[in-house]
Design an enzyme around this catalytic site. Structure first.
Site, PDB file in Angstrom:
ATOM      1  N   ASN A   9       0.909  -0.973   0.171  1.00  0.00           N
ATOM      2  CA  ASN A   9       0.042   0.598   0.347  1.00  0.00           C
ATOM      3  C   ASN A   9       0.783   1.610   0.420  1.00  0.00           C
ATOM      4  OD1 ASN A   9      -2.351   2.212   0.716  1.00  0.00           O
ATOM      5  ND2 ASN A   9      -2.408   1.455   2.861  1.00  0.00           N
ATOM      6  N   LYS A  11      -0.203   4.034  -0.364  1.00  0.00           N
ATOM      7  CA  LYS A  11      -0.381   6.044   0.558  1.00  0.00           C
ATOM      8  C   LYS A  11      -0.059   6.899  -0.431  1.00  0.00           C
ATOM      9  CE  LYS A  11       0.019   3.566   4.946  1.00  0.00           C
ATOM     10  NZ  LYS A  11      -0.123   3.242   6.515  1.00  0.00           N
ATOM     11  N   HIS A  94      -9.530   1.102   5.450  1.00  0.00           N
ATOM     12  CA  HIS A  94      -8.551   1.263   6.155  1.00  0.00           C
ATOM     13  C   HIS A  94      -8.120   2.162   7.515  1.00  0.00           C
ATOM     14  CE1 HIS A  94      -4.166   2.978   6.630  1.00  0.00           C
ATOM     15  NE2 HIS A  94      -3.856   1.636   5.944  1.00  0.00           N
ATOM     16  N   GLU A  96      -6.608   4.137   8.046  1.00  0.00           N
ATOM     17  CA  GLU A  96      -6.801   6.082   7.897  1.00  0.00           C
ATOM     18  C   GLU A  96      -7.598   6.529   7.545  1.00  0.00           C
ATOM     19  OE1 GLU A  96      -2.484   5.234   5.692  1.00  0.00           O
ATOM     20  OE2 GLU A  96      -1.645   4.606   7.479  1.00  0.00           O
ATOM     21  N   GLU A 166      -4.886  -4.893  10.876  1.00  0.00           N
ATOM     22  CA  GLU A 166      -4.095  -3.958  10.766  1.00  0.00           C
ATOM     23  C   GLU A 166      -4.305  -3.081  12.043  1.00  0.00           C
ATOM     24  OE1 GLU A 166      -2.410  -2.731   6.909  1.00  0.00           O
ATOM     25  OE2 GLU A 166      -4.365  -1.603   7.411  1.00  0.00           O
ATOM     26  N   GLY A 172       2.893   1.889  10.582  1.00  0.00           N
ATOM     27  CA  GLY A 172       3.654   3.454  10.790  1.00  0.00           C
ATOM     28  C   GLY A 172       4.787   3.737  12.004  1.00  0.00           C
ATOM     29  N   SER A 212       4.312  -2.014  10.660  1.00  0.00           N
ATOM     30  CA  SER A 212       5.635  -2.498  10.526  1.00  0.00           C
ATOM     31  C   SER A 212       5.895  -3.863   9.826  1.00  0.00           C
ATOM     32  CB  SER A 212       5.673  -2.060  11.851  1.00  0.00           C
ATOM     33  OG  SER A 212       5.596  -0.334  12.065  1.00  0.00           O
TER      34      SER A 212
HETATM   35  P1  13P Z   1       3.482   0.424   7.781  1.00  0.00           P
HETATM   36  O1  13P Z   1       3.860  -1.173   7.446  1.00  0.00           O
HETATM   37  O2  13P Z   1       4.156   1.301   7.003  1.00  0.00           O
HETATM   38  O3  13P Z   1       3.196  -0.319   9.379  1.00  0.00           O
HETATM   39  O4  13P Z   1       2.242   0.829   7.193  1.00  0.00           O
HETATM   40  C1  13P Z   1       0.900  -0.408   7.273  1.00  0.00           C
HETATM   41  C2  13P Z   1      -0.201  -0.403   6.737  1.00  0.00           C
HETATM   42  O5  13P Z   1      -1.300   0.832   7.014  1.00  0.00           O
HETATM   43  C3  13P Z   1      -0.406  -1.104   5.223  1.00  0.00           C
HETATM   44  O6  13P Z   1      -1.998  -1.095   4.935  1.00  0.00           O
END
Ligand code: 13P
Length: 250
Positions: A9, A11, A94, A96, A166, A172, A212
């Protein structure tokens, strides 16, 4: 036997030309992978990346989608637009989107059903915040996100659904759930899906872990019984970190 599904992803990273260039590198590097693979660039980069991925084994993902087919929805991107440029899979719910843009389970559900009704695959993301974990609410939160997110989804559509667990506190942050903790939630996800559909359907379902994931921890995560893949953010942006994850071999 569930085929491992490793997905990136991206982002809100990479311009259109950076995305196309990186996709070329991925096609060259990952052609030998036996896993199911996907990358999800930003909306603007989808046509350019689609052209690069054509004929490769890497699926094209989108990071979000409007809950309506068309209409007066300023700033939104529709399911037909995604299909038209060659998108195969859409990431929905997601954290976010849930937390920064206040997407509810009901809204996520409308998107999931719309995507499936238009023959896209959907990755439904679920996961708890650190406060919810500390208050012992992991199963409550994840169970509700699953039941409400998949409400109205037919058993026959379930083979186009992937669940991504997740935990919000692991995204992150460099903090990964321990493989055992993650596996326990993945097992619970299968229990919920078993009660909604059937044990068989729940056993076939691909459940990715996200938060992560790196080349150094992918093996121990993937070794767990109920972890079938990864949804990768930061480590999916560079070939050095994504290739070892995507080429993971049990
Ligand atoms: P990270 O791998 O940067 O922690 O992000 C995970 C994520 O949100 C994938 O959709």
């Amino acid at each position: 036997m569930r085929t491992p599904f490793l997905a990136g992803n991206w982002k809100m990273h990479k311009t259109v030309s950076e995305s196309a260039e990186f996709a070329q590198e991925l096609v060259r590097t990952l052609s030998s992978s036996r896993n199911k693979l996907m990358v999800a660039p930003a909306f603007l980069s989808l046509p350019a990346v689609a052209a690069v991925l054509q004929g490769s084994k890497i699926l094209l993902g989108a990071q979000n989608m409007a809950p309506e087919v068309e209409g007066a929805h300023t700033g939104e991107v529709s399911v037909r637009m995604l299909k038209d440029v060659g998108v195969n899979v859409v990431i929905l719910g997601h954290s976010e989107r849930r937390h920064s843009y206040l997407e509810s389970d009901a809204l996520v559900n409308r998107k999931v059903r719309l995507a499936l009704d238009h023959d896209l695959e959907a990755i439904l993301c679920v996961g708890e915040t650190i406060e919810e974990r500390e208050q012992g609410q992991v199963e409550d939160v994840v169970g509700t996100q699953l039941r409400e997110g998949l409400a109205g989804v037919d058993p026959g559509q379930l083979d186009r659904v992937t669940i991504a667990y997740e935990p919000v506190w692991a995204i992150g942050t460099g903090k990964t759930a321990t493989p055992q903790d993650a596996d326990a939630v993945h097992a619970y996800i299968r229990t919920v899906l078993g009660s909604m559909y059937s044990t068989d359907a729940a056993q076939r379902l691909i459940v990715q872990y996200g938060g992560s994931v790196k080349p150094t921890n992918v093996k121990e995560l993937m070794a767990m019984e109920n972890i079938d893949g990864a949804l990768v953010g930061g480590a999916s942006l560079e070939i050095e970190s994504f290739a070892p994850i995507a080429l993971f071999d049990a």
